[in-house]
Design an enzyme around this catalytic site. Structure first.
Site, PDB file in Angstrom:
ATOM      1  N   ASN A 152       0.870  -1.184   0.000  1.00 22.49           N
ATOM      2  CA  ASN A 152       0.000   0.000   0.000  1.00 22.49           C
ATOM      3  C   ASN A 152       0.909   1.237   0.000  1.00 22.49           C
ATOM      4  O   ASN A 152       1.481   1.586   1.023  1.00 22.49           O
ATOM      5  CB  ASN A 152      -0.880  -0.056   1.261  1.00 22.49           C
ATOM      6  CG  ASN A 152      -1.717   1.188   1.448  1.00 22.49           C
ATOM      7  OD1 ASN A 152      -1.783   2.048   0.562  1.00 22.49           O
ATOM      8  ND2 ASN A 152      -2.364   1.289   2.600  1.00 22.49           N
ATOM      9  N   TRP A 153       1.003   1.864  -1.158  1.00 20.11           N
ATOM     10  CA  TRP A 153       1.942   2.990  -1.291  1.00 20.11           C
ATOM     11  C   TRP A 153       1.420   4.261  -0.617  1.00 20.11           C
ATOM     12  O   TRP A 153       2.131   5.237  -0.476  1.00 20.11           O
ATOM     13  CB  TRP A 153       2.224   3.280  -2.768  1.00 20.11           C
ATOM     14  CG  TRP A 153       2.971   2.196  -3.495  1.00 20.11           C
ATOM     15  CD1 TRP A 153       3.171   0.901  -3.087  1.00 20.11           C
ATOM     16  CD2 TRP A 153       3.630   2.299  -4.768  1.00 20.11           C
ATOM     17  NE1 TRP A 153       3.896   0.212  -4.028  1.00 20.11           N
ATOM     18  CE2 TRP A 153       4.195   1.054  -5.080  1.00 20.11           C
ATOM     19  CE3 TRP A 153       3.787   3.345  -5.683  1.00 20.11           C
ATOM     20  CZ2 TRP A 153       4.906   0.804  -6.246  1.00 20.11           C
ATOM     21  CZ3 TRP A 153       4.484   3.110  -6.856  1.00 20.11           C
ATOM     22  CH2 TRP A 153       5.045   1.849  -7.130  1.00 20.11           C
TER      23      TRP A 153
ATOM     24  N   SER B 266       3.099  -2.321  10.320  1.00 22.89           N
ATOM     25  CA  SER B 266       4.547  -2.378  10.546  1.00 22.89           C
ATOM     26  C   SER B 266       5.188  -3.717  10.161  1.00 22.89           C
ATOM     27  O   SER B 266       6.115  -4.171  10.828  1.00 22.89           O
ATOM     28  CB  SER B 266       4.884  -2.018  11.995  1.00 22.89           C
ATOM     29  OG  SER B 266       4.412  -0.710  12.291  1.00 22.89           O
TER      30      SER B 266
ATOM     31  N   GLY C 122       2.836  -1.268   4.373  1.00 24.24           N
ATOM     32  CA  GLY C 122       2.856   0.169   4.096  1.00 24.24           C
ATOM     33  C   GLY C 122       4.289   0.639   3.918  1.00 24.24           C
ATOM     34  O   GLY C 122       4.902   0.481   2.862  1.00 24.24           O
ATOM     35  N   GLY C 123       4.851   1.181   4.995  1.00 27.88           N
ATOM     36  CA  GLY C 123       6.191   1.782   4.951  1.00 27.88           C
ATOM     37  C   GLY C 123       7.243   0.960   4.210  1.00 27.88           C
ATOM     38  O   GLY C 123       7.968   1.486   3.359  1.00 27.88           O
TER      39      GLY C 123
HETATM   40  P1  PGA Z   1       2.621   0.150   7.760  1.00 30.95           P
HETATM   41  O1  PGA Z   1       1.189   0.346   7.034  1.00 30.95           O
HETATM   42  O2  PGA Z   1       3.215  -1.109   7.204  1.00 30.95           O
HETATM   43  O3  PGA Z   1       3.406   1.368   7.409  1.00 30.95           O
HETATM   44  O4  PGA Z   1       2.331   0.035   9.219  1.00 30.95           O
HETATM   45  C1  PGA Z   1       0.357  -0.747   6.798  1.00 30.95           C
HETATM   46  C2  PGA Z   1      -0.950  -0.263   6.213  1.00 30.95           C
HETATM   47  O5  PGA Z   1      -1.417   0.800   6.590  1.00 30.95           O
HETATM   48  O6  PGA Z   1      -1.540  -0.957   5.347  1.00 30.95           O
END
Ligand code: PGA
Length: 255
Positions: free
Chosen positions: A10-11, A214, A235-236
């Site tokens: 998820n960018w 995360s 995400g990140g």
């Molecule tokens: P994150 O985001 O890996 O940066 O915690 C995950 C998400 O929101 O899908």
């Protein structure tokens, strides 16, 4: 039967078109040896069509991060499922906690979006998860059950075959705090049980339930080894080709 692992990136609101094409190309090159894991990348709307050109006939799938449920009309600023489909995308993230938190999404709007996505041949990745307050109040299961029942109200078992659920505890998103594999596994198992009650044992067994919050190369293996965790919504760590591809390679080895 072990389910196929699906790793989605998820960018969020990152990457101009040239940056997006560059990242997609790096991911494509670094994952050329992958044969089992399903890979999905979800750039912003503006980059969907250019990224589709870049991923070409690789095994990477394209997804959007949101959509509106109406087909067309006077809805300034909105994007329909058909428009997303026309870019080459075949997935769409629905009900991400950031959408629920900042843009007023509710279980009801999530349900409308899920139905419109399916009607247009898009596979929804539906996000659910509790806040820290809710976890501390011991109502995680209650909250997640309400979200699941709301998101999938009036859907048939046949339609559910096209759906992915992402369990993302809100307190673990972008915070560096991950649910422990045991904490995540427990909720995944409860979600699977609820889906079985709602749609029967075939759906319960086959449903891909991703964990998100995360996820990074250092914790991917312990999470993905849990029996009811079938993938990750990242995400990140998906904004760098190296860390995203490392997570995908960890998933590949587990299958
Ligand atoms: P994150 O985001 O890996 O940066 O915690 C995950 C998400 O929101 O899908």
């Amino acid at each position: 039967m072990k389910r196929q692992i699906v790793i989605a990136g998820n960018w969020k609101m990152h990457k101009t078109n040239s940056e997006a094409m560059q990242l997609a190309n790096q991911v494509r090159i670094k994952t050329m040896d992958i044969t089992k894991t399903q890979i999905v990348i979800c750039p912003p709307f503006t980059a969907l069509a250019p990224v589709y050109e870049v991923i070409g006939d690789s095994r990477i799938h394209l997804g959007a991060q949101n959509m509106f449920w109406e087909k067309e009309g006077a809805f300034t600023g909105e994007i329909s499922a058909g428009m997303i489909k026309s870019t080459g995308a075949d997935y769409v993230i629905i009900g991400h906690s950031e959408r629920r938190q900042y843009f007023g999404e509710s279980d009801e709007t999530v349900n409308k979006k899920v139905k419109a996505a399916l009607e247009n041949g898009l596979k929804p990745i539906v996000c659910v998860g509790e806040t820290l307050e809710e976890r501390e109040a011991n109502i995680t299961l209650k909250v997640v059950s309400r979200q699941i029942r709301g998101a999938f109200a009036d859907l048939s078992a046949e339609q559910m075959k096209k759906v992915i659920v992402a369990y993302e505890p809100v307190w673990a998103i972008g915070t560096g705090k991950t649910a422990t594999p045991e904490q995540a596994q427990q909720v995944h198992q409860e979600i699977r049980q609820l889906l079985t009650e709602m749609f029967g044992s075939e759906i319960g067994e086959k449903m891909v339930i991703q964990y998100g919050g995360s996820v990074k190369p250092a914790n991917a293996e312990s999470l993905l080894s849990q029996p009811d965790i079938d993938g990750a919504l990242v995400g990140g760590a998906c904004l760098k080709a190296d860390s995203f591809s490392d997570i995908i390679h960890i998933a590949e080895k587990l299958q």
